[in-house]
Write an enzyme that holds these catalytic residues in place. Sequence first.
Site, PDB file in Angstrom:
ATOM      1  CD  GLU A  78      -3.265  -1.248   2.037  1.00  0.00           C
ATOM      2  OE1 GLU A  78      -2.332  -0.617   3.413  1.00  0.00           O
ATOM      3  OE2 GLU A  78      -4.101  -1.361   2.770  1.00  0.00           O
ATOM      4  CD  GLU A 109       4.886 -21.812  11.939  1.00  0.00           C
ATOM      5  OE1 GLU A 109       4.953 -21.566  13.364  1.00  0.00           O
ATOM      6  OE2 GLU A 109       3.658 -20.864  11.310  1.00  0.00           O
TER       7      GLU A 109
END
Length: 297
Positions: A78, A109
């Site tokens: 953004e 992970e």
Amino acid sequence: MPTENFSTRFQDLDAWPSSDILSAFYEGQLAAVAAVRPALPAIAAAAEAAVERLRRGGRLVYVGAGTSGRIGVQDGTELPPTFNWPDDKLVYLIAGGEGALLKAVENAEDSVEQGIAGIRDSGVGPDDIVIGVAASGRTPFTIAALEEARARGAQTIGISNNPAAPILDACSHPILADTGEEVIAGSTRMKAGTAQKVILNLLSTLIMVRLGRVYRGLMVHMRATNAKLRRRSEIMVSQITGCDDATAIEALRRANGDMKLASLIALGVDPSEAQGALTQSDGNLREALSHFPGISS
């Protein structure tokens, strides 16, 4: 870990009326936002420390797994349209690779090796800002990436929802939002995820303000890529300078859409002098205006 704890308060949640379930979820969201407030000093310190590195050409590097990784990517993507932050100054290191943004990748992970490799392969250095996000604060991929980045001299920011989490010791700027147990035990896309998004919103936006990409609460560095945003640019130039629409439109044309430059032109500054003032001011319009004491906005 508090984020993994089971709450007896919600043990019969699935038998409740929908309105009561939503009320519990909503209460949790409010608590998540409230948990960010104690972290404001740490967020401010991290942002202030990041500014000079970024002015030297550093990058924002987002690191995470699962929900935390996706929230980091959302924050970073953004920044270019909102503040015209360069796309090549953003790096995303997601456990399991880009495919993990759309589909969970098993055991990704847990890979310390991939976390380290991501930092090395991205050439992370002293001017970079590495932001690691992990609700548990224990994700091996994210912690390994932060530790490797710190060893390379980068500024490292660790965001966790559990106190005393290892990630908070693995970075130079720890940020804790202690959101506690979830309404649905272990579902950290809820309270923890909300707090993470708030923290990243605050952190990255403050950085952009300090970099001079905001003036008087206006997005003067945004990318005007469609008719709506071009019209917004014209309105902002008028708001800053007090000029009419026609003057704002002409100033933006002469400035090739650069709102800061257009604002100075609309105030009567010669374009070359205006550009020079902005260059000397690192693009900060407020500072550039101080070069011309005879005008005001």
